[in-house]
Structures are given as structure tokens and as C-alpha cells.
Design an enzyme around this catalytic site. Structure first.
Site, PDB file in Angstrom:
ATOM      1  N   ILE A  80       4.039   7.548  -3.917  1.00  0.00           N
ATOM      2  CA  ILE A  80       5.374   7.148  -3.462  1.00  0.00           C
ATOM      3  C   ILE A  80       5.736   5.783  -4.025  1.00  0.00           C
ATOM      4  CG2 ILE A  80       6.724   6.456  -1.431  1.00  0.00           C
ATOM      5  CD1 ILE A  80       5.275   8.695   0.102  1.00  0.00           C
ATOM      6  N   ASP A  97      -3.168  -3.138  -4.505  1.00  0.00           N
ATOM      7  CA  ASP A  97      -3.888  -1.980  -3.989  1.00  0.00           C
ATOM      8  C   ASP A  97      -5.340  -2.112  -4.439  1.00  0.00           C
ATOM      9  OD1 ASP A  97      -5.035   0.542  -3.459  1.00  0.00           O
ATOM     10  OD2 ASP A  97      -3.071   1.507  -3.607  1.00  0.00           O
ATOM     11  N   ARG A 150       4.065   3.213   8.100  1.00  0.00           N
ATOM     12  CA  ARG A 150       3.733   3.310   9.524  1.00  0.00           C
ATOM     13  C   ARG A 150       4.001   1.961  10.175  1.00  0.00           C
ATOM     14  NH1 ARG A 150       3.877   7.975   8.872  1.00  0.00           N
ATOM     15  NH2 ARG A 150       2.390   9.609   9.477  1.00  0.00           N
ATOM     16  N   ASP A 197      12.084   1.802   8.701  1.00  0.00           N
ATOM     17  CA  ASP A 197      12.225   3.199   9.116  1.00  0.00           C
ATOM     18  C   ASP A 197      11.200   3.545  10.186  1.00  0.00           C
ATOM     19  OD1 ASP A 197      13.400   5.878   8.755  1.00  0.00           O
ATOM     20  OD2 ASP A 197      11.413   6.418   7.994  1.00  0.00           O
ATOM     21  N   GLU A 247       7.494   4.308  18.797  1.00  0.00           N
ATOM     22  CA  GLU A 247       8.672   5.129  18.558  1.00  0.00           C
ATOM     23  C   GLU A 247       8.803   6.169  19.665  1.00  0.00           C
ATOM     24  OE1 GLU A 247       8.234   6.766  14.623  1.00  0.00           O
ATOM     25  OE2 GLU A 247       7.924   4.793  13.715  1.00  0.00           O
ATOM     26  N   HIS A 251      12.797   6.793  11.615  1.00  0.00           N
ATOM     27  CA  HIS A 251      11.676   7.509  11.001  1.00  0.00           C
ATOM     28  C   HIS A 251      12.173   8.779  10.310  1.00  0.00           C
ATOM     29  CE1 HIS A 251       7.042   8.113  11.370  1.00  0.00           C
ATOM     30  NE2 HIS A 251       7.500   8.592  10.212  1.00  0.00           N
TER      31      HIS A 251
END
Length: 335
Positions: free
Chosen positions: A162, A181, A242, A266, A271, A290
């Protein structure tokens, strides 16, 4: 399968969909002797009550904890409706001999598109101007200053598929790509991307930070005060991964004190959002519910492949997308 035998039992612990047409179609195509139960489990007790004797589980958000897994008498596979598997105790499942699977590639375009949309919305102040025009004034000066995206640095925390798609999209706007990363060791995947030497370097150098790491023990609360304080006061943080990856208390403090210009989220820690949440009173925060994963096409792909994970295991194969490798092969004779 011998159809005189007791039917296989597949439990869908919970879902947000109005029907189970995709799941039922996949099951019916591959195996007729199946008892399929769709529920809306909220607690460990709910899951145990319905799934203790299940052969396979399809799970969205219901807790599949170690306590739950210990009560599963003959479960062979738990398949998550999503990419993340933080609702499942992976270690307990592995030790119990249960496959855990997900659908890691179903919404890559959607999430990268949504992330870019959040970035553009914040940078061009679209939500703000929309409200200004509708409620009070036709005056561009109310939203100044606005800065060009060209040559701004977008820092990607995590550099999976992504994030790599997002890198290509941001590059089209003339942005510079930096990523961090620790699992990427072979050099930049996307032409022009620069690998940061540390997360601290990325936080300090970026104009936009976008979070793309999975949620696990190592990343929970990863973006907290020490890192937030390194960011430019003009910088914006975006999260479509997340919520708990960002320490929300520290983020709120950084936003309220002006140490950080804004956020576009998002996902949040809890939530759905509480109606008294400070984010709801912050004009510098853009929120979506989300939804980054969602399109009609991605939803169908998710549900079909999630169910295929279960059916493959119940027919003696490995799942399409295994997250773990069970230590012990669990047999029904042990139940």
C-alpha cells in the site's frame, strides 16, 4: 466428504454487511454439507458460545483471544475479514494447531487512494473551504496559507504494498518520498524513494507522515510524544492503518499546543468515535469512519477470498493467505 457425517460448522462471528451472499455462495460451490452461522458476537463469551464446536471461523472484529481459542474443540482455521489480524491471538492459535489467515491484497488501491485524498484534502483545506462557502463567505483568504505539494516530503512509516502504491501517486504530484521500514533491506522499491536511516530521521524531515505499518506488540503506541516532538510544526500526520499505532493522548497534546499542524485520520484508538472526543472539536483534524478499505469491488474480493481461506483448510489444503504456520495439526479425533 461423506455426507452421512455431521456437517461442517462454519461460524461468522460478526460482520458489518447486510447479508452473507458472497460467503454462502463460495461455501455452496465447494461443499454442500455445511452448517453456516452468521452472528454479531461482541464478547469472548459470545464467540465461545457459538464457535466452540466450529470447524472454521470467519472473523471481523469480535475478540478471538487466547481464552476463546482454548475453548475451540475442533477449529482448523480462523480467517479474518481484513488485512490486520490484531483481533486474533496468533500465538495461541499456532500452538493449538489452528491456521490463521487474512486477505492482504484486497484493498491496496483503495487505501492508497484514500490516503492521498486525505493528504490533498488537508493540504488544499477542502473540508474547511466547503464549510466556509456553505455557511458564511466566498473568500479564499480565510484558509490561507496554503503551500504547494511539489518538493514536499511524504514520510511513509512502513513500506509494504500500500505504501509503495501511495509513493507512486505522491510522486505524480511532485512530492519526494522517504520511508522507514526495518524489514526492507534491498534498497528502494519505488524509483526516487529514499530510505530513512531511522524513524527519528523520517519524523524530523517529512512534511507529511503517513502510517502504513501493521498493528502488533512492536508498533502499538509507536508514534508517541518523543517522535511527535521531532516533527515540523507545519507537518501533518495521516493514519489509514490502525488507530493504536499512534498514542492518541500525545497526538492531541501536540495538536492543541501547535507542535503539529494537523492530522487526517481514518482510524482511531477506540472505534466508533465517542461524541465527546477532542478530535471532533479540532478544525485541524480531518476524520473519516474507517472507510479507506472500502469499494464495492474490494468488498466482494475480501469476502470471497476470506471464505476461500476457510474452505481450502477444511478440504485439506493450506489457506490462500496464511498468517501463521500451525505447530500441531489438530485432528477432529482429538476433540
Amino acid at each position: 466428504m461423506n455426507h452421512n457425517q455431521k456437517p461442517l460448522k462454519i461460524v461468522m462471528t460478526d460482520c458489518e454487511y447486510p447479508d452473507t451472499q458472497f460467503e454462502e455462495a463460495v461455501i455452496a460451490q465447494l461443499e454442500k454439507n455445511v452448517l453456516f452461522i452468521q452472528a454479531q458476537c461482541k464478547t469472548e463469551a459470545d464467540v465461545i458460545e457459538l464457535a466452540a464446536d466450529a470447524d472454521g471461523i470467519i472473523n471481523q472484529y469480535a475478540p478471538i483471544t487466547g481464552k476463546v481459542i482454548a475453548k475451540l474443540k475442533k477449529c482448523q482455521v480462523i480467517s479474518r475479514l481484513g488485512v490486520g489480524v490484531d483481533s486474533v491471538d496468533l500465538k495461541a492459535a499456532e500452538e493449538r494447531g489452528i491456521w490463521v489467515a487474512n486477505v492482504p491484497n484486497y484493498c491496496m488501491d483503495e487505501v492508497s487512494d484514500h490516503t492521498m485524498a486525505l493528504l490533498l484534502s488537508w493540504a488544499r483545506k477542502i473540508p474547511f473551504y466547503d464549510q466556509v462557502v456553505k455557511t458564511s463567505s466566498w473568500d479564499y483568504k480565510m484558509g490561507t496559507p496554503i503551500f504547494s505539494l511539489r518538493d514536499k516530503v511524504i514520510g511513509l512509516v512502513g513500506y509494504g504494498k500500500i505504501a509503495q502504491l501511495l509513493a507512486a501517486k505522491a510522486t505524480a504530484f511532485g512530492m519526494k518520498i522517504m520511508f522507514y521500514d526495518p524489514y526492507v533491506t534491498g534498497g528502494p522499491v519505488h524509483a526516487g524513494a529514499v530510505q530513512a536511516s531511522s524513524l527519528e530521521e523520517l519524523m524530523a524531515e517529512s512534511d507529511f507522515i503517513s502510517v502504513h505499518t501493521p498493528l502488533n506488540d512492536a508498533t502499538r503506541g509507536l508514534i508517541a510524544k518523543p517522535l511527535l516532538e521531532l516533527m515540523k510544526p507545519t507537518a501533518v500526520i495521516i493514519n489509514t492503518s490502525r488507530g493504536p499505532i499512534i498514542n492518541e493522548t500525545d497526538l492531541i497534546e501536540a495538536l492543541e499546543t501547535g507542535k503539529l499542524a494537523g492530522a487526517a485520520l481514518d482510524v482511531i484508538e477506540q472505534e466508533p468515535i465517542d461524541r465527546n472526543h477532542p478530535f471532533l472539536r479540532m478544525p485541524q483534524v480531518i476524520l473519516t469512519p474507517h472507510v479507506a478499505w472500502y469499494s464495492e469491488e474490494s468488498q466482494a474480493k475480501l469476502r470471497v477470498n476470506c471464505t476461500l481461506n476457510v474452505m481450502r483448510v477444511l478440504q485439506g489444503e493450506a489457506p490462500l493467505y496464511a498468517v501463521n504456520k500451525p505447530i500441531n495439526k489438530f485432528s477432529a479425533s482429538e476433540a
